[in-house]
Design a protein around this motif. Structure first.
Motif, PDB file in Angstrom:
ATOM      1  N   UNK A 132      50.065  26.027  45.037  1.00  0.00           N
ATOM      2  CA  UNK A 132      49.612  24.692  44.683  1.00  0.00           C
ATOM      3  C   UNK A 132      50.793  23.775  44.402  1.00  0.00           C
ATOM      4  N   UNK A 188      31.776  33.104  25.086  1.00  0.00           N
ATOM      5  CA  UNK A 188      31.972  32.799  26.495  1.00  0.00           C
ATOM      6  C   UNK A 188      32.571  31.401  26.654  1.00  0.00           C
ATOM      7  N   UNK A 189      32.094  30.492  25.812  1.00  0.00           N
ATOM      8  CA  UNK A 189      32.610  29.124  25.895  1.00  0.00           C
ATOM      9  C   UNK A 189      34.079  29.072  25.535  1.00  0.00           C
ATOM     10  N   UNK A 190      34.471  29.924  24.602  1.00  0.00           N
ATOM     11  CA  UNK A 190      35.855  29.858  24.112  1.00  0.00           C
ATOM     12  C   UNK A 190      36.716  30.966  24.714  1.00  0.00           C
ATOM     13  N   UNK A 242      35.651  31.858  43.084  1.00  0.00           N
ATOM     14  CA  UNK A 242      36.558  30.719  42.917  1.00  0.00           C
ATOM     15  C   UNK A 242      37.956  31.039  43.395  1.00  0.00           C
ATOM     16  N   UNK A 287      48.289  39.293  41.574  1.00  0.00           N
ATOM     17  CA  UNK A 287      49.277  38.659  42.459  1.00  0.00           C
ATOM     18  C   UNK A 287      48.744  37.324  42.954  1.00  0.00           C
ATOM     19  N   UNK A 324      41.410  26.834  50.108  1.00  0.00           N
ATOM     20  CA  UNK A 324      41.796  25.419  50.062  1.00  0.00           C
ATOM     21  C   UNK A 324      43.299  25.268  50.162  1.00  0.00           C
ATOM     22  N   UNK A 373      45.041  44.551  41.082  1.00  0.00           N
ATOM     23  CA  UNK A 373      46.449  44.212  41.247  1.00  0.00           C
ATOM     24  C   UNK A 373      46.599  43.048  42.212  1.00  0.00           C
ATOM     25  N   UNK A 401      41.919  46.192  43.815  1.00  0.00           N
ATOM     26  CA  UNK A 401      41.882  44.738  43.935  1.00  0.00           C
ATOM     27  C   UNK A 401      42.324  44.035  42.663  1.00  0.00           C
ATOM     28  N   UNK A 405      37.897  30.747  47.154  1.00  0.00           N
ATOM     29  CA  UNK A 405      37.820  29.358  47.619  1.00  0.00           C
ATOM     30  C   UNK A 405      39.120  28.629  47.344  1.00  0.00           C
ATOM     31  N   UNK A 406      39.723  28.925  46.191  1.00  0.00           N
ATOM     32  CA  UNK A 406      40.999  28.273  45.886  1.00  0.00           C
ATOM     33  C   UNK A 406      42.045  28.675  46.919  1.00  0.00           C
ATOM     34  N   UNK A 408      51.906  27.845  34.774  1.00  0.00           N
ATOM     35  CA  UNK A 408      52.846  26.805  35.194  1.00  0.00           C
ATOM     36  C   UNK A 408      54.262  27.075  34.697  1.00  0.00           C
ATOM     37  N   UNK A 448      48.548  31.636  43.927  1.00  0.00           N
ATOM     38  CA  UNK A 448      47.824  30.379  44.137  1.00  0.00           C
ATOM     39  C   UNK A 448      48.454  29.266  43.309  1.00  0.00           C
ATOM     40  N   UNK A 449      48.855  29.620  42.083  1.00  0.00           N
ATOM     41  CA  UNK A 449      49.530  28.607  41.269  1.00  0.00           C
ATOM     42  C   UNK A 449      50.798  28.125  41.967  1.00  0.00           C
TER      43      UNK A 449
END
Lengths: 694, 571
Positions: free
Chosen positions: B244, B120-122, B168, B235, B175, B231, B229, B171-172, B129, B240-241
């Motif tokens: 931003x 999970x950590x990795x 997230x 999108x 924002x 798909x 959802x 919320x992103x 970008x 969002x990228x």
């Protein structure tokens, strides 16, 4: 048998004196006397024996006594509680103390054998203490004093991964966790930067998609229908609502019912909002994008640029006269019989019309006065077709064919210059006297009128001069056409054979082969002489053959792209040809240009019955079963490089107006131009004749 | 010998027979199945990759030629597109994720929680970008594709949190969209607003490109069963990228700090938690942003330059549009609004502040309030319910529609028509033309100021899905609609003019003229029919379609006019 209890009861003695246990206890098969094996022994409860010995003899059950004996034993025998029955032998065995102790231990969950000590002291043979001499004599392995290769490789991989940024160190991991948590709060705005800070360079070009990007079309902007408070007229009434409900999705102009809300606060969320956006997203990645160059043009611009008809005058466009050709016939029968042909005389004053009733009549063009009429054939025979005025003014006569009888009538007419009429009558009388019987003719000529008047002068009144009977096998006459010089005329019969007849010799011949020879062509639909050259145009069903009459050769074949040709008309220059067909097409051939039509006109909606080119003016006309007559301006230029100009200038529907009786469209069946003026005569299936002038 | 030589030469002259379907279109295009095989991807991953990379199917010129003579319906991609996808590093990440999930599942089922934790950590993460840079080499390219991006981000920002969409992401989206709205306010870039039954439509002028987006109505967003959802999330990931980066660029162009910060200290007071104060006050849209230099950002609207370019076509219209834009930027200058609690606060605040007004509301309805209802300087109070006698003097009470109509018209409309309790005049779409073409539509035309708006230019690209053929036809017609409407409007105006002229003359003459005009009309119609007959077959179908759509348009607008008259008569 030696009872176990007996042995066990013996005191344990020293090993030296102890009896060998193998003497009395054996697990060998030979020593097991009962040979039934490991089977439930209750199988033998019903029997007196309890099994078999090695010899196959029955082992009889020992006498165990009855219940009374058992009870007595229970009462008397102090060993009864420790007596058990051996199921294999059926004998009673008294357990010894050790056996009893064993059973007790098992029941209590202790170690069964009291001689075994489970908590014995452990002797550590291989201790951690280094001894002066090793217990084993193995030499130490190399790996025990050399650093591990595999560990080195693994560490190397990790170091490389950390260097490459594939693997995170503990600190980095903590940082990543912090970022993840920030992202979870939606707070990773820090990660954005000015991605467009530099101009697109070569390295960008290298990775870019090479194909041009087709931008997706924007969504259609919202219309007034969509407003929360639309104008009243945009709301559906009951009828529209019903229609909308009954429509499929793709049929609807709007995918919602326009609704008016009294206040903004009453507007709920739109149920299909997410679905619509989803549809859009589906379109964006699943739909093929096609660049379609949609011209925002006026449909007007697509229409060919043609000169306005008013600039192409004169052409026939005014309906001047309209009358029944034979009113008496109309009275007789409910349905007037159609006009089959119209033909204007070379002077332009008169015209002849033939009817399906078998009548031939001559009318004055401008007044409609019927100067002469005769019943040549009976209607039952099929009537007359193709009445055609001899184009040569020196031979004032009309030819008409019998549609059923196969007879061609040559009718001399007095509606012409009297001098010409008399000259023609004289010539007719003399030639018929000379050459009456000498011809080998393909058709039978019957001279009806050769007699001179009492004073020796030829009779100049209208009368039938002769009849030409086509061979019976050919059927009736379908079409008839004169050569420009008026000596020859041709007939096309129902069977599709073509004959050329000559007035002066009173003879007929078959130019395409016929009697005796195999026909050179397919069935002929119609034919025309060239007005200038000795050329014959013969229309078959789907092609037009051009023959040179002087050399008797075929010149070429024209392909009009039609399936059932019905009429031909040759331009007076002989360089152009107009062909009509029953599949409602009209083809204009430039004969010097190609064998395919210069222009294909689909100007009628039903079969074309006749087309004519004006003998002197740049006009042509075609009549059709759709009830209209179309006038074309057809200008031909002397300059061979310039294409002919074809402009439809007027659609005449004279027969539609005031037509009597009958349901459906009145077909227009015949037409002809005035030889010099832009005047047109048409005949229709209603028995009427309409005269148009400019 | 010569014949022998020629015999020997003959085989060398012979060329190898070309196999069918080994070159040309048959090799240019590749079916989806082939593409999946080639890329070694599952269909889901392939779709995700296509969405991220902006790769779409293509329509070959000749389907039979591509499909080796068969006409089975298939989806085709350009081979180069698929090759292009093959070089994408995100594809490797997708594969990694797949493997990772498998490992995690296995470990979990074995109860190796330590491994699960490590995995999970990795978890393999990727950024998009480089794809943004690659798909939109210039900022303008990104702006031109902003419509869909904004629509989806606004939808996500309003999704409830239990819909299977990670919080997230919601919320992103929220924002970023708020940031964008702040930019529109700061740049005074709002041009059109429309309240439809589907949602609010906005048009903003972003660096000279008009961007249209929609925002759903707040209450009771329905849960659609037919929406995948996954798909939409893919999108949204990309959008969002993109948003931003676009925001960053837009903020820098106005000299605003990014990530945005509020210029003034805010008092979280009692209405929200301290940790959320920043976000809440940002979302209220009623606080000025911090500029890069540190002070409060001045409203420095991008003034559209007015170049006197007389030669250019449509220069007149362009300068009129510029004048209107300038008027919109200063529309509410000096106006102070107070919003009642039943009004859509964020929307109205956004619209009013984009046009230079000041807004406040009751501090009880949410953070961001600036002055109380009793403030004497309030000029307009926006009310969306019948109002009793509790009115304060010195201010106009209007319904929310007044604000939207004012923005669309570019001027302050009389408030009397929009008084609370009265039915407001119809709200028209500023995106479509409206022809008030009735004889007595004069006063209405004054109320409905949209008749001169320009319509959207025709879009040359089609998204073609086999089932969507009918829709496309519709689309076709919508474009023709405007043209036809304009035409009919003009024709009707001419007609009205003629009628007025006729009325002045004596009736006999009028009759004669009428007959003459009728004859002329008939003659023209006949002449047209004759010309139609001479249409080459090549153009006949197109011509028929065009005429058909025009006729339909004419018929529809006539029906609308008729309905309008009928309603007026009954009313």
């Amino acid at each position: 048998a030696l009872a176990m209890s007996d042995i066990k009861k013996q005191p344990i003695e020293s090993p030296l004196t102890a009896p060998d246990e193998y003497d009395y206890d054996s697990s060998d098969d030979e020593d097991i006397r009962n040979t039934v094996g490991n089977v439930p022994m209750h199988w033998y409860t019903k029997y007196p024996h309890i099994g078999y010995d090695t010899e196959g003899r029955k082992l009889m059950k020992p006498d165990t006594g009855d219940q009374l004996d058992d009870f007595m034993a229970k009462m008397d025998d102090p060993e009864y509680w420790r007596t058990v029955i051996d199921p294999k032998t059926g004998q009673r065995i008294v357990l010894c103390d050790e056996d009893v102790q064993l059973v007790k231990n098992i029941v209590r969950g202790r170690v069964p054998d009291p001689n075994v000590d489970p908590y014995e002291d452990h002797t550590d043979w291989f201790t951690s203490d280094t001894m002066a001499t090793p217990v084993t004599a193995h030499p130490p392995s190399k790996s025990s004093f050399v650093p591990s290769k595999w560990e080195r490789l693994r560490v190397g991989r990790m170091v490389h991964a950390i260097k490459m940024g594939w693997m995170l160190t503990g600190e980095q991991r903590a940082e990543a966790r912090r970022q993840r948590e920030a992202a979870a709060r939606g707070d990773n705005a820090n990660r954005f930067y000015d991605i467009w800070d530099r101009q697109a360079g070569d390295e960008d070009e290298a990775i870019r998609r090479k194909l041009p990007y087709i931008r997706p079309p924007k969504k259609a902007p919202p219309t007034h229908y969509e407003s929360y408070n639309p104008p009243e007229e945009y709301l559906f009434d009951d009828e529209e609502l019903e229609k909308w409900r009954n429509q499929e999705d793709y049929e609807r102009r709007v995918n919602f019912v326009p609704t008016k809300y009294a206040a903004l606060r009453r507007v709920p969320a739109y149920p299909g909002y997410t679905s619509e956006l989803y549809e859009r997203c589906q379109d964006l990645h699943l739909a093929a994008r096609v660049v379609r160059h949609r011209v925002s043009m006026d449909p007007e611009d697509l229409l060919p640029k043609l000169p306005a008809p008013r600039d192409l005058r004169p052409f026939p466009h005014l309906r001047v006269l309209q009358y029944l050709a034979w009113p008496e016939e109309a009275q007789d029968s409910q349905q007037p019989l159609p006009i089959t042909a119209c033909s204007v005389d070379p002077s332009g004053q008169w015209f002849a019309a033939s009817g399906a009733g078998g009548r031939l009549a001559v009318f004055e063009l401008t007044t409609g006065y019927r100067a002469w009429s005769a019943q040549l054939e009976s209607a039952s025979e099929g009537g007359l077709v193709s009445a055609t005025w001899n184009p040569c003014a020196d031979r004032p006569c009309i030819a008409a064919g019998g549609a059923g009888s196969g007879r061609v009538y040559l009718v001399a007419t007095d509606r012409c210059d009297r001098l010409l009429a008399s000259r023609f009558a004289e010539a007719w009388a003399t030639t018929s006297g000379e050459q009456q019987q000498q011809q080998q003719s393909a058709a039978i000529w019957t001279i009806l009128s050769t007699e001179a008047s009492a004073n020796g002068a030829a009779i100049t009144k209208s009368r039938t001069l002769a009849t030409v009977q086509l061979p019976t096998a050919q059927g009736g006459v379908k079409q008839l056409a004169w050569h420009r010089q008026g000596d020859y005329f041709l007939t096309v019969s129902d069977s599709g054979s073509l004959l050329v007849h000559r007035l002066t010799t009173r003879s007929s011949q078959s130019p395409l082969g016929g009697a005796g020879k195999k026909a050179a062509t397919a069935a002929v639909c119609c034919a025309q002489f060239d007005p200038v050259k000795p050329v014959l145009y013969v229309a078959e069903k789907a092609r037009i053959q051009v023959y040179d009459l002087a050399k008797l050769t075929k010149l070429k074949t024209l392909k009009p792209n039609a399936r059932a040709l019905s009429c031909l008309s040759v331009h007076p220059t002989g360089c152009h040809l107009l062909a009509g067909s029953l599949d409602s097409r009209l083809a204009w051939f430039d004969l010097d240009l190609a064998c395919t039509p210069y222009k294909q006109l689909r100007i009628h909606t039903d079969g074309v019955r006749q087309c004519v080119v004006h003998p002197s003016l740049p006009l042509s006309a075609s009549v059709s079963d759709d009830g209209s007559c179309l006038v074309l301006h057809s200008r031909v230029y002397a300059d061979l490089l310039e294409n002919p100009l074809l402009v439809p200038v007027k659609r005449l529907r004279g027969h539609q107006v005031g037509s009597v009786g009958g349901s459906g469209i009145v077909r227009v069946t015949a037409c002809d131009f005035h030889p010099r003026l832009p005047w047109l005569v048409t005949g229709g299936s209603d028995g009427r004749i309409v005269f148009y002038s400019s | 010998t010569s014949s022998a030589a020629s015999l020997q030469a003959a085989p060398s002259k012979m060329t190898k027979m070309k196999k069918k379907f080994t070159r040309g279109e048959a090799t240019t295009f590749i079916s989806r199945k082939q593409a999946l095989k080639r890329l070694q991807l599952s269909l889901n991953d392939f779709r995700r990759l296509c969405i991220l990379k902006g790769v779409y199917p293509q329509e070959p010129v000749n389907r039979r030629r591509v499909n080796k003579g068969s006409s089975t319906p298939k989806v085709y991609y350009h081979l180069k597109d698929i090759q292009f996808l093959g070089h994408e590093r995100v594809m490797q990440k997708l594969r990694d994720i797949k493997a990772h999930l498998k490992k995690a599942k296995r470990a979990k089922e074995r109860g190796e929680m330590h491994t699960v934790d490590r995995l999970q950590r990795n978890f393999p993460a990727y950024t998009l970008d480089h794809i943004i840079r690659e798909r939109y080499p210039a900022f303008e390219d990104a702006v031109r594709d902003l419509d869909d991006c904004l629509c989806l981000c606004f939808l996500f920002s309003r999704l409830p949190k239990e819909r299977g969409v990670p919080v997230e992401q919601i919320r992103l989206s929220a924002r970023l969209t708020v940031q964008f709205l702040h930019w529109v306010i700061a740049a005074r870039a709002l041009r059109k607003v429309f309240v439809s039954i589907k949602g609010y439509y906005f048009e903003a002028d972003v660096n000279g490109v008009s961007v249209v987006w929609s925002v759903p109505h707040q209450l009771g967003l329905h849960d659609p069963a037919d929406v995948d959802f996954k798909i939409l999330r893919t999108f949204n990931d990309f959008y969002t990228t993109m948003l931003g980066f676009v925001n960053y660029r837009l903020y820098s162009s106005l000299g605003l700090a990014y990530p945005p910060a509020l210029a003034n200290e805010v008092d979280p007071s009692d209405y929200c938690q301290t940790g959320e104060a920043h976000e809440e006050f940002m979302a209220s849209l009623n606080q000025p942003l911090l500029s890069r230099r540190g002070g409060e950002a001045e409203g420095n609207p991008a003034e559209p330059d007015d170049f006197p370019d007389e030669e250019a076509e449509g220069a007149e219209a362009a300068s009129a549009a510029r004048r209107k834009a300038r008027a919109q930027q200063r529309l509410f200058n000096g106006c102070r609004f107070f919003l009642n609690r039943e009004t859509p606060r964020q929307i109205l605040c956004f619209v009013i502040r984009s046009c230079g007004g000041e807004v406040s509301w009751s501090p009880l309805s949410g953070p961001g309030s600036r002055y109380p209802e009793s403030d004497q300087r309030v000029t307009h109070q926006i009310v969306d319910r019948p109002l009793g006698d509790s009115r304060l003097s010195g201010r106009a009470y209007v319904q929310p529609q007044w604000v939207f109509d004012c923005v669309n018209s570019g001027s302050l409309l009389p408030t009397g028509d929009f008084a609370p309790g009265l039915p407001p005049p119809p709200h028209l779409s500023p995106f479509a033309a409206y022809s008030a073409d009735d004889a007595d539509g004069g006063d209405e035309a004054a109320q409905l100021p949209y008749s001169a708006t320009r319509s959207a230019p025709p879009d040359p690209v089609e998204l073609r899905r086999p089932s969507a053929a009918a829709e496309l036809e519709e689309e076709d017609d919508y474009e023709a609609e405007d043209a036809a409407k304009r035409e009919t409007a003009a024709a009707d105006a001419a007609q009205v003019g003629k009628q007025q002229k006729k009325q002045k003359k004596p009736s006999v003459v009028a009759e004669g003229t009428q007959r003459r005009t009728q004859d002329a009309k008939q003659a023209a119609a006949e002449e047209r029919r004759l010309r139609e007959m001479m249409l080459p077959k090549k153009h006949k179908q197109l011509y028929k379609k065009m005429v058909f759509s025009r006729k339909r348009q004419a018929r529809e607008s006539a029906q609308l006019a008729e309905k309008k008259q009928k309603r007026q008569r009954t009313a």
